[in-house]
Design a protein around this motif. Structure first.
Motif, short mmCIF file in Angstrom:
data_model
loop_
_atom_site.label_atom_id
_atom_site.label_comp_id
_atom_site.label_asym_id
_atom_site.label_seq_id
_atom_site.Cartn_x
_atom_site.Cartn_y
_atom_site.Cartn_z
N GLN A 146 0.83 -1.21 0.00
CA GLN A 146 0.00 0.00 0.00
C GLN A 146 0.86 1.25 0.00
N ILE A 147 1.92 1.25 0.79
CA ILE A 147 2.83 2.41 0.83
C ILE A 147 3.49 2.60 -0.53
N PHE A 148 3.91 1.49 -1.15
CA PHE A 148 4.52 1.57 -2.48
C PHE A 148 3.53 2.13 -3.49
N GLN A 149 2.29 1.63 -3.46
CA GLN A 149 1.28 2.10 -4.42
C GLN A 149 0.98 3.59 -4.21
N GLU A 150 0.91 4.01 -2.96
CA GLU A 150 0.65 5.42 -2.68
C GLU A 150 1.81 6.30 -3.13
N ALA A 151 3.03 5.83 -2.91
CA ALA A 151 4.21 6.60 -3.36
C ALA A 151 4.25 6.68 -4.88
N LYS A 152 3.95 5.58 -5.53
CA LYS A 152 3.91 5.55 -7.00
C LYS A 152 2.84 6.51 -7.52
N LYS A 153 1.67 6.44 -6.92
CA LYS A 153 0.56 7.32 -7.32
C LYS A 153 0.95 8.79 -7.14
N SER A 154 1.53 9.09 -6.01
CA SER A 154 1.92 10.48 -5.72
C SER A 154 2.97 10.97 -6.71
N ALA A 155 3.96 10.14 -7.00
CA ALA A 155 5.01 10.54 -7.95
C ALA A 155 4.43 10.75 -9.35
N LEU A 156 3.58 9.81 -9.77
CA LEU A 156 3.01 9.92 -11.11
C LEU A 156 2.05 11.10 -11.22
N GLU A 157 1.35 11.41 -10.16
CA GLU A 157 0.48 12.59 -10.17
C GLU A 157 1.29 13.86 -10.42
N SER A 158 2.52 13.90 -9.96
CA SER A 158 3.37 15.07 -10.18
C SER A 158 3.78 15.20 -11.64
N PHE A 159 3.88 14.07 -12.36
CA PHE A 159 4.30 14.10 -13.77
C PHE A 159 3.15 14.37 -14.74
N ILE A 160 1.94 14.15 -14.31
CA ILE A 160 0.79 14.29 -15.22
C ILE A 160 0.64 15.71 -15.77
N PRO A 161 0.78 16.75 -14.97
CA PRO A 161 0.68 18.09 -15.57
C PRO A 161 1.77 18.35 -16.63
N ILE A 162 2.94 17.74 -16.45
CA ILE A 162 4.01 17.90 -17.45
C ILE A 162 3.59 17.23 -18.75
N ARG A 163 2.98 16.06 -18.66
CA ARG A 163 2.48 15.38 -19.85
C ARG A 163 1.44 16.24 -20.57
N ASP A 164 0.52 16.80 -19.79
CA ASP A 164 -0.51 17.65 -20.39
C ASP A 164 0.10 18.86 -21.07
N ASP A 165 1.11 19.48 -20.45
CA ASP A 165 1.78 20.65 -21.06
C ASP A 165 2.50 20.25 -22.35
N LEU A 166 3.16 19.08 -22.35
CA LEU A 166 3.83 18.61 -23.58
C LEU A 166 2.82 18.40 -24.70
N LYS A 167 1.67 17.82 -24.39
CA LYS A 167 0.64 17.58 -25.41
C LYS A 167 0.11 18.92 -25.95
N ARG A 168 -0.13 19.87 -25.05
CA ARG A 168 -0.62 21.18 -25.51
C ARG A 168 0.44 21.87 -26.36
N SER A 169 1.69 21.74 -26.00
CA SER A 169 2.78 22.35 -26.78
C SER A 169 2.84 21.75 -28.18
N LEU A 170 2.69 20.44 -28.26
CA LEU A 170 2.70 19.78 -29.57
C LEU A 170 1.49 20.18 -30.40
N GLN A 171 0.32 20.32 -29.76
CA GLN A 171 -0.87 20.76 -30.50
C GLN A 171 -0.71 22.19 -30.98
N ALA A 172 -0.11 23.05 -30.17
CA ALA A 172 0.09 24.45 -30.56
C ALA A 172 1.14 24.56 -31.66
N SER A 173 2.11 23.64 -31.67
CA SER A 173 3.17 23.70 -32.69
C SER A 173 2.66 23.37 -34.08
#
Length: 190
Positions: free
Chosen positions: A77-104
């Motif tokens: 459970q601790i591992f899953q929560e840590a994984k979830k927390s870390a991945l949640e931090s990367f999701i906005p970066i993914r969204d920004d990359l997608k928006r940048s590619l769409q704008a390009s």
């Protein structure tokens, strides 16, 4: 103190100065009358104690096994929560990359620069996929409060679209191992 006299063989009389010793010897002879019963009683007592000790050991083994299982579950459970927390931090970066590619797509960029950004975005997608992150970005599916947040409700341009159908995904949502970590923000049909 009275002295006990005992007759010795040959007619001699011997004086016994310790009458209490004689009594002790006689009473000791009475105790040894049933040594097997005493031993049986001792064996029965020791057998009971042994059985109790076995039960205690089995109980402790079961407790240790339960503790190991509980610790393993908590560790996961601790591992899953840590994984979830870390991945949640990367999701906005993914969204920004997608928006940048769409704008390009609408501006003139150096092809090498654009392909580099696309390569980074592809690697980013692969990492998220490898960790079990799935986007929630489907359109024309029934609205589900467990995975969608309705930003707006509007009539559909297509009359064949039923009410409460996702018309457009404004911002994608994400789930990990079928657990929603971010709801998709959507426009829903009336």
């Amino acid at each position: 103190m009275e002295k006990n006299r005992t007759e010795q063989p040959g007619g001699d009389e011997k004086v016994n100065d310790r009458p209490d010793l004689q009594e002790d010897m006689e009473s000791a002879e009475g105790l040894n009358e049933d040594p097997l019963a005493e031993k049986d009683e001792m064996i029965e007592q020791l057998t009971g104690e042994l059985e109790q000790a076995k039960q205690d050991v089995l109980r402790k083994v079961a407790e240790m096994d339960n503790l190991k299982k509980r610790l393993q579950k908590e560790k996961m459970q601790i591992f899953q929560e840590a994984k979830k927390s870390a991945l949640e931090s990367f999701i906005p970066i993914r969204d920004d990359l997608k928006r940048s590619l769409q704008a390009s797509e609408h501006i003139d960029l150096d092809k090498g620069f654009l392909s580099g950004i696309q390569m980074v975005a592809g690697k980013f997608e692969k990492v998220l996929t490898d960790f079990g992150v799935e986007p929630i970005d489907e359109e024309r599916v029934p609205f589900d409060v467990d995975v969608h947040d309705a930003m707006l409700k509007q009539p559909s341009e297509d009359d064949s679209v039923e009410s409460n159908t996702v018309l457009k995904v404004v911002e994608p949502g994400y789930k990990i191992d079928n657990r929603v970590i971010k709801h998709a923000k959507v426009i829903v049909s009336q």
